[in-house]
Design a protein around this motif. Structure first.
Motif, PDB file in Angstrom:
ATOM      1  N   LYS A  29       0.833  -1.214   0.000  1.00 18.56           N
ATOM      2  CA  LYS A  29       0.000   0.000   0.000  1.00 18.56           C
ATOM      3  C   LYS A  29       0.860   1.254   0.000  1.00 18.56           C
ATOM      4  O   LYS A  29       0.598   2.202  -0.741  1.00 18.56           O
ATOM      5  N   GLU A  30       1.872   1.265   0.853  1.00 18.98           N
ATOM      6  CA  GLU A  30       2.779   2.423   0.893  1.00 18.98           C
ATOM      7  C   GLU A  30       3.514   2.582  -0.428  1.00 18.98           C
ATOM      8  O   GLU A  30       3.694   3.699  -0.914  1.00 18.98           O
ATOM      9  N   ALA A  31       3.948   1.470  -0.986  1.00 19.28           N
ATOM     10  CA  ALA A  31       4.661   1.511  -2.270  1.00 19.28           C
ATOM     11  C   ALA A  31       3.771   2.100  -3.364  1.00 19.28           C
ATOM     12  O   ALA A  31       4.214   2.949  -4.142  1.00 19.28           O
ATOM     13  N   ALA A  32       2.511   1.671  -3.406  1.00 18.58           N
ATOM     14  CA  ALA A  32       1.583   2.179  -4.418  1.00 18.58           C
ATOM     15  C   ALA A  32       1.294   3.663  -4.215  1.00 18.58           C
ATOM     16  O   ALA A  32       1.304   4.441  -5.171  1.00 18.58           O
ATOM     17  N   LEU A  33       1.064   4.070  -2.976  1.00 19.68           N
ATOM     18  CA  LEU A  33       0.795   5.483  -2.698  1.00 19.68           C
ATOM     19  C   LEU A  33       1.992   6.367  -3.032  1.00 19.68           C
ATOM     20  O   LEU A  33       1.843   7.433  -3.630  1.00 19.68           O
ATOM     21  N   ASP A  34       3.174   5.929  -2.638  1.00 19.55           N
ATOM     22  CA  ASP A  34       4.372   6.720  -2.938  1.00 19.55           C
ATOM     23  C   ASP A  34       4.605   6.830  -4.437  1.00 19.55           C
ATOM     24  O   ASP A  34       4.934   7.905  -4.947  1.00 19.55           O
ATOM     25  N   ALA A  35       4.430   5.720  -5.154  1.00 21.50           N
ATOM     26  CA  ALA A  35       4.610   5.747  -6.608  1.00 21.50           C
ATOM     27  C   ALA A  35       3.564   6.648  -7.262  1.00 21.50           C
ATOM     28  O   ALA A  35       3.878   7.405  -8.179  1.00 21.50           O
ATOM     29  N   TYR A  36       2.327   6.579  -6.780  1.00 21.88           N
ATOM     30  CA  TYR A  36       1.276   7.439  -7.322  1.00 21.88           C
ATOM     31  C   TYR A  36       1.626   8.911  -7.088  1.00 21.88           C
ATOM     32  O   TYR A  36       1.530   9.727  -8.006  1.00 21.88           O
TER      33      TYR A  36
END
Length: 99
Positions: A69-76
């Protein structure tokens, strides 16, 4: 973009993505200072590139043992959010936070 491509270019010249971009450039559909027209192949390719960068960042972070989740949010936030308006930012961050 497809209608322009099919209507203006002889079929033997329609054999690559580069020819599509050159056709768009020659037709003058883009604005001044290289501003891309919204419904063009060039704009579509730009968004494909942005989403590919999003996926590279997200999966790289996941492979480095980060929370998905953190990875997806940071990438977004890094790759896509600067190009979204307020409403899309809310939709994406809410969805990525609850997935």
């Amino acid at each position: 973009a497809e209608a322009l491509y099919n209507s203006l270019a002889p079929s033997k010249k329609r054999q690559s993505l580069a020819s599509l971009l050159l056709l768009e450039q020659a037709s003058g559909i883009h604005g001044p200072n290289a501003q891309l027209q919204d419904y063009s192949a060039a704009c579509g390719f730009l968004w494909i590139r942005r989403y590919l960068e999003f996926h590279v960042d997200m999966y790289s972070a996941i492979l480095a043992s980060r929370d998905p989740k953190e990875a997806a949010l940071d990438a977004y936030r890094k790759q896509i959010e600067p190009f979204h308006g307020w409403a899309l930012r809310k939709v994406f961050t809410t969805k990525l936070s609850t997935s």
